[in-house]
Design a protein around this motif. Structure first.
Motif, PDB file in Angstrom:
ATOM      1  N   MET A  10       0.852  -1.185   0.000  1.00 21.36           N
ATOM      2  CA  MET A  10       0.000   0.000   0.000  1.00 21.36           C
ATOM      3  C   MET A  10       0.889   1.237   0.000  1.00 21.36           C
ATOM      4  SD  MET A  10      -2.628   1.478   2.908  1.00 21.36           S
ATOM      5  CE  MET A  10      -3.845   0.184   2.831  1.00 21.36           C
ATOM      6  N   VAL A  11       0.552   2.217  -0.841  1.00 23.31           N
ATOM      7  CA  VAL A  11       1.300   3.473  -0.920  1.00 23.31           C
ATOM      8  C   VAL A  11       0.462   4.586  -0.302  1.00 23.31           C
ATOM      9  CG1 VAL A  11       2.422   5.138  -2.434  1.00 23.31           C
ATOM     10  CG2 VAL A  11       2.481   2.696  -3.011  1.00 23.31           C
ATOM     11  N   VAL A  12       1.038   5.315   0.669  1.00 25.31           N
ATOM     12  CA  VAL A  12       0.303   6.369   1.378  1.00 25.31           C
ATOM     13  C   VAL A  12       1.078   7.682   1.237  1.00 25.31           C
ATOM     14  CG1 VAL A  12      -0.789   7.042   3.541  1.00 25.31           C
ATOM     15  CG2 VAL A  12      -0.420   4.610   3.040  1.00 25.31           C
ATOM     16  N   ASP A  13       0.493   8.647   0.553  1.00 24.07           N
ATOM     17  CA  ASP A  13       1.124   9.960   0.360  1.00 24.07           C
ATOM     18  C   ASP A  13       0.045  10.940  -0.057  1.00 24.07           C
ATOM     19  OD1 ASP A  13       2.705  12.227  -0.817  1.00 24.07           O
ATOM     20  OD2 ASP A  13       4.374  10.854  -0.418  1.00 24.07           O
ATOM     21  N   ASP A  14       0.097  12.151   0.479  1.00 29.00           N
ATOM     22  CA  ASP A  14      -0.942  13.118   0.135  1.00 29.00           C
ATOM     23  C   ASP A  14      -0.727  13.756  -1.235  1.00 29.00           C
ATOM     24  OD1 ASP A  14       1.336  14.364   1.207  1.00 29.00           O
ATOM     25  OD2 ASP A  14       0.211  16.194   1.669  1.00 29.00           O
ATOM     26  N   GLU A  15       0.414  13.511  -1.863  1.00 30.48           N
ATOM     27  CA  GLU A  15       0.684  14.043  -3.197  1.00 30.48           C
ATOM     28  C   GLU A  15       0.375  12.979  -4.245  1.00 30.48           C
ATOM     29  OE1 GLU A  15       4.273  16.371  -3.841  1.00 30.48           O
ATOM     30  OE2 GLU A  15       4.698  16.212  -1.694  1.00 30.48           O
ATOM     31  N   HIS A  16      -0.637  13.269  -5.065  1.00 28.99           N
ATOM     32  CA  HIS A  16      -1.074  12.304  -6.085  1.00 28.99           C
ATOM     33  C   HIS A  16       0.059  11.952  -7.045  1.00 28.99           C
ATOM     34  CE1 HIS A  16      -3.748  10.249  -8.867  1.00 28.99           C
ATOM     35  NE2 HIS A  16      -3.268  10.992  -9.853  1.00 28.99           N
ATOM     36  N   LEU A  17       0.853  12.941  -7.443  1.00 32.94           N
ATOM     37  CA  LEU A  17       1.928  12.686  -8.397  1.00 32.94           C
ATOM     38  C   LEU A  17       2.973  11.741  -7.825  1.00 32.94           C
ATOM     39  CD1 LEU A  17       2.504  16.216 -10.013  1.00 32.94           C
ATOM     40  CD2 LEU A  17       1.417  14.212 -11.037  1.00 32.94           C
ATOM     41  N   ILE A  18       3.249  11.860  -6.529  1.00 31.01           N
ATOM     42  CA  ILE A  18       4.203  10.949  -5.886  1.00 31.01           C
ATOM     43  C   ILE A  18       3.676   9.522  -5.954  1.00 31.01           C
ATOM     44  CG2 ILE A  18       5.291  10.287  -3.703  1.00 31.01           C
ATOM     45  CD1 ILE A  18       6.563  12.735  -4.838  1.00 31.01           C
ATOM     46  N   ARG A  19       2.392   9.339  -5.620  1.00 27.16           N
ATOM     47  CA  ARG A  19       1.803   7.994  -5.655  1.00 27.16           C
ATOM     48  C   ARG A  19       1.857   7.411  -7.061  1.00 27.16           C
ATOM     49  NH1 ARG A  19      -2.504  10.533  -2.884  1.00 27.16           N
ATOM     50  NH2 ARG A  19      -3.989   9.914  -4.527  1.00 27.16           N
ATOM     51  N   ALA A  36      -1.538  -2.984  -3.998  1.00 29.39           N
ATOM     52  CA  ALA A  36      -2.883  -3.415  -3.612  1.00 29.39           C
ATOM     53  C   ALA A  36      -3.808  -2.241  -3.328  1.00 29.39           C
ATOM     54  CB  ALA A  36      -2.801  -4.319  -2.380  1.00 29.39           C
ATOM     55  N   GLY A  37      -3.238  -1.056  -3.090  1.00 29.08           N
ATOM     56  CA  GLY A  37      -4.079   0.096  -2.808  1.00 29.08           C
ATOM     57  C   GLY A  37      -3.236   1.327  -2.531  1.00 29.08           C
ATOM     58  N   GLU A  38      -3.885   2.485  -2.506  1.00 29.63           N
ATOM     59  CA  GLU A  38      -3.201   3.733  -2.200  1.00 29.63           C
ATOM     60  C   GLU A  38      -4.126   4.619  -1.384  1.00 29.63           C
ATOM     61  OE1 GLU A  38      -3.002   6.606  -5.631  1.00 29.63           O
ATOM     62  OE2 GLU A  38      -3.294   4.758  -6.777  1.00 29.63           O
ATOM     63  N   ALA A  39      -3.515   5.503  -0.574  1.00 28.94           N
ATOM     64  CA  ALA A  39      -4.297   6.397   0.280  1.00 28.94           C
ATOM     65  C   ALA A  39      -3.591   7.747   0.344  1.00 28.94           C
ATOM     66  CB  ALA A  39      -4.440   5.805   1.677  1.00 28.94           C
ATOM     67  N   ASN A  41      -3.792   9.835   3.112  1.00 30.86           N
ATOM     68  CA  ASN A  41      -3.430  10.194   4.483  1.00 30.86           C
ATOM     69  C   ASN A  41      -3.527   8.955   5.368  1.00 30.86           C
ATOM     70  OD1 ASN A  41      -6.206  10.111   5.837  1.00 30.86           O
ATOM     71  ND2 ASN A  41      -6.567  11.554   4.154  1.00 30.86           N
ATOM     72  N   GLY A  42      -3.034   9.085   6.592  1.00 31.36           N
ATOM     73  CA  GLY A  42      -2.991   7.939   7.478  1.00 31.36           C
ATOM     74  C   GLY A  42      -4.347   7.361   7.828  1.00 31.36           C
ATOM     75  N   GLN A  43      -5.328   8.222   8.055  1.00 30.65           N
ATOM     76  CA  GLN A  43      -6.656   7.743   8.424  1.00 30.65           C
ATOM     77  C   GLN A  43      -7.279   6.934   7.282  1.00 30.65           C
ATOM     78  OE1 GLN A  43      -8.283   8.089  11.551  1.00 30.65           O
ATOM     79  NE2 GLN A  43      -9.376   6.450  10.502  1.00 30.65           N
ATOM     80  N   GLU A  44      -7.127   7.450   6.073  1.00 27.62           N
ATOM     81  CA  GLU A  44      -7.665   6.731   4.909  1.00 27.62           C
ATOM     82  C   GLU A  44      -6.996   5.366   4.770  1.00 27.62           C
ATOM     83  OE1 GLU A  44      -7.886   7.378   0.047  1.00 27.62           O
ATOM     84  OE2 GLU A  44      -7.641   9.125   1.371  1.00 27.62           O
ATOM     85  N   ALA A  45      -5.682   5.326   5.047  1.00 22.24           N
ATOM     86  CA  ALA A  45      -4.959   4.057   4.970  1.00 22.24           C
ATOM     87  C   ALA A  45      -5.472   3.060   5.999  1.00 22.24           C
ATOM     88  CB  ALA A  45      -3.465   4.304   5.167  1.00 22.24           C
ATOM     89  N   ILE A  52      -7.658  -4.495   2.202  1.00 25.07           N
ATOM     90  CA  ILE A  52      -6.497  -4.729   1.343  1.00 25.07           C
ATOM     91  C   ILE A  52      -5.545  -5.767   1.929  1.00 25.07           C
ATOM     92  CG2 ILE A  52      -4.414  -3.611   0.428  1.00 25.07           C
ATOM     93  CD1 ILE A  52      -6.024  -1.101   0.037  1.00 25.07           C
ATOM     94  N   ASP A  53      -5.433  -5.798   3.266  1.00 22.96           N
ATOM     95  CA  ASP A  53      -4.544  -6.729   3.962  1.00 22.96           C
ATOM     96  C   ASP A  53      -3.122  -6.674   3.399  1.00 22.96           C
ATOM     97  OD1 ASP A  53      -3.689  -8.667   5.707  1.00 22.96           O
ATOM     98  OD2 ASP A  53      -4.392 -10.346   4.482  1.00 22.96           O
ATOM     99  N   PRO A  54      -2.466  -5.503   3.469  1.00 20.55           N
ATOM    100  CA  PRO A  54      -1.137  -5.376   2.863  1.00 20.55           C
ATOM    101  C   PRO A  54      -0.057  -6.085   3.668  1.00 20.55           C
ATOM    102  CG  PRO A  54      -1.675  -3.383   4.065  1.00 20.55           C
ATOM    103  CD  PRO A  54      -2.904  -4.264   4.128  1.00 20.55           C
ATOM    104  N   HIS A  55       0.998  -6.513   2.959  1.00 21.11           N
ATOM    105  CA  HIS A  55       2.177  -7.029   3.642  1.00 21.11           C
ATOM    106  C   HIS A  55       3.127  -5.879   3.991  1.00 21.11           C
ATOM    107  CE1 HIS A  55       1.043 -10.663   1.140  1.00 21.11           C
ATOM    108  NE2 HIS A  55       1.020 -11.143   2.364  1.00 21.11           N
ATOM    109  N   ILE A  56       3.152  -4.843   3.129  1.00 24.08           N
ATOM    110  CA  ILE A  56       4.090  -3.724   3.280  1.00 24.08           C
ATOM    111  C   ILE A  56       3.338  -2.409   3.048  1.00 24.08           C
ATOM    112  CG2 ILE A  56       6.209  -2.640   2.397  1.00 24.08           C
ATOM    113  CD1 ILE A  56       6.987  -5.458   1.328  1.00 24.08           C
TER     114      ILE A  56
END
Length: 506
Positions: A10-19, A36-39, A41-45, A52-56
């Motif tokens: 799972m990738v978590v970053d508030d900048e869409h371009l970074i994701r 498996a997914g992206e968010a 901010n932390g709460q959304e993640a 999603i049940d991420p490993h990383i």
């Protein structure tokens, strides 16, 4: 959540371009991972973790609502098996130090974020994933299935083909690949019968469900000729495209890609074909390019019949020796409608209905599931907008199919939309088609069938009129009486009385 042995990230970053940049750094599946997914901010993640049940998790530090430090605390408290990787800027050292105390795998400075750096850290994180977490996707069967997917989708490396798992899963020297259509799969699939009838001591069957619903089947054996011969003989009622028999497993990915293109061609151009072996359809035999300039000249000179017949003849040749994909074929037909409309727009006698009609038929072509349906839409358009055109086609046969269906279902709440859906027509196109090739439109024709059938019941049965109205497809008795009187000039009860009086007079 199964991902065929790939580690979920799972990738978590508030900048869409970074994701987006991270997602496109490299081929994740080839490296053993999947996004498996992206968010943002932390709460959304946190809200997504259960699904999603991420490993990383790869997370930024500074984010709105909930930052990366708080997210890391919550994850390590509630989901200790998940490995955390932190992205940070130069000025965030205190945050980074705090996250290290929480047990993150590593941190990466954003200004130095590169594909190799990220992959190296992901590899370290993968080594820390607990065996209990890995068990879900890393059983022997799952690893074999994951290897099959990598091979058929073109992600396999030389190391995969040299692995002990490959040697174990692919012991035979001959391979045959088949693609089974999703449109006809069922619990009684002939493919199941074929697989159940295989000699498992000499043949291995493996399958892969594709995202579009089709299924790839791989058969392995040592007897090359018997392998293909048995498949073709056993699948007479299923749309299946088969590869040639191969001895090099590295050719399987290319064969799978070819079968995908072939299946699209078969569904669109030859929907009645069932088993197609690679090479059986000659998709390379060309036909002359259509002379658009000559066609436009004929329209300008009002040689409508000649222009229309020439175009339809060319399109029918394109259907028999298809070189264009389905979308390209549809594009050619819609282009010809647009070209015809431009030329005829300046000829009031011929083009007065063009603006109203052209988009209906262009839509019908774009939604046509087969080349035949798309060609019919073009043909009807030409007949409607050009005076006196009567193209050579199969309209009589098609109208009979429509009329037969109505005759079998008139007693049901039949609608134009239902009829169009059954025969894979666009409703607007079917309405115009029906009117162009029948004395009455759809509604008028359905009404005439129902009224005629109700007359038979009025004359030859003692059924109450309310019952008769339901019997011929009218749920509203009053509406039936109104329609009957409009058609015959008398009410249903009067019609029955008149008939009985005539019988007594005789």
């Amino acid at each position: 959540m199964s991902t065929n042995g790939l580690l979920r990230v799972m990738v978590v970053d508030d900048e869409h371009l970074i994701r987006q940049g991270i997602k496109h750094y490299f081929n994740w599946e080839e490296k053993g991972f999947t996004i498996a997914g992206e968010a943002s901010n932390g709460q959304e993640a946190l809200n997504m973790i259960e699904d999603i049940d991420p490993h990383i998790i790869v997370t930024d530090i500074v984010m709105p609502i909930m930052d990366g430090e708080e997210l890391t605390k919550r994850v390590k408290r509630d989901y200790p098996a998940i490995q955390m990787i932190v992205l940070s800027s130069y000025g965030e050292f205190d945050y980074v130090r705090a996250t290290f105390q929480l047990g993150v795998v590593d941190y990466i400075l954003k200004p130095k974020l590169e594909p190799k750096t990220l992959l190296d850290v992901l590899t370290v994180a993968a080594e820390r994933v607990q065996p209990s977490v890995m068990d879900e996707g890393q059983t022997h069967a799952a690893r074999t299935q994951a290897l099959l997917e990598k091979i058929l989708l073109g992600f396999a490396t030389d190391a995969d083909f040299e692995s002990g798992l490959f040697q174990e899963a692919f012991p035979y020297e001959a391979f045959l690949l088949m693609r089974e259509s999703r449109k006809e799969q069922s619990t009684t699939s002939p493919m199941d019968q074929l697989v159940n009838g295989l000699d498992t001591s000499r043949t291995i069957h493996m399958s892969l469900q594709l995202k579009d619903g089709d299924t790839l089947h791989l058969l392995q054996a040592n007897d090359r000729e018997a392998l293909q011969r048995s498949v073709v003989a056993e699948l007479p009622t299923r749309t299946v495209v088969c590869s040639r028999v191969m001895t090099n497993p590295m050719e399987l990915a290319q064969a799978a890609s070819q079968l995908e293109a072939c299946m699209k061609q078969v569904h669109f151009y030859f929907p009645q074909k069932r088993v197609v072996v690679a090479g059986e359809l000659d998709l390379t035999q060309g036909h002359e390019e259509f002379d658009v300039d000559a066609y436009m000249l004929k329209l300008r000179e009002q040689r409508y019949q000649e222009a229309a017949e020439g175009l339809i003849t060319h399109v029918q040749a394109m259907m028999q020796t298809p070189q264009l994909g389905p979308n390209e074929f549809r594009t050619f037909l819609t282009h010809m409608i647009f070209t015809t409309a431009i030329i005829l727009h300046a000829q009031p006698a011929a083009g007065e209905t063009i603006e109203k009609e052209k988009y209906t038929y262009m839509t019908a072509i774009n939604e046509a599931e087969t080349a035949e349906r798309a060609t019919e839409a073009l043909t009807v358009f030409l007949q409607k907008v050009t005076p006196g055109v009567r193209t050579k086609d199969t309209h009589d046969t098609n109208m009979k199919l429509l009329q037969d269906y109505i005759a079998e279902h008139y007693m049901e709440p039949l609608s134009l939309k239902e009829l169009a859906s059954h025969f894979h027509f666009h409703p607007s196109y079917l309405s115009s088609y029906f009117s162009a090739h029948n004395k009455e439109g759809f509604s008028e024709y359905l009404t005439s069938i129902r009224i005629e059938e109700s007359k038979k019941l009025l004359k030859h049965s003692g059924m109450p009129i309310a019952e008769i109205s339901h019997e011929v497809g009218y749920s509203d008795h009053s509406y039936y009486c109104k329609v009957f009187k409009k058609d015959t000039g008398v009410s249903p009860s009067q019609y029955r009385r008149d008939y009985l009086l005539k019988g007594q007079e005789k």
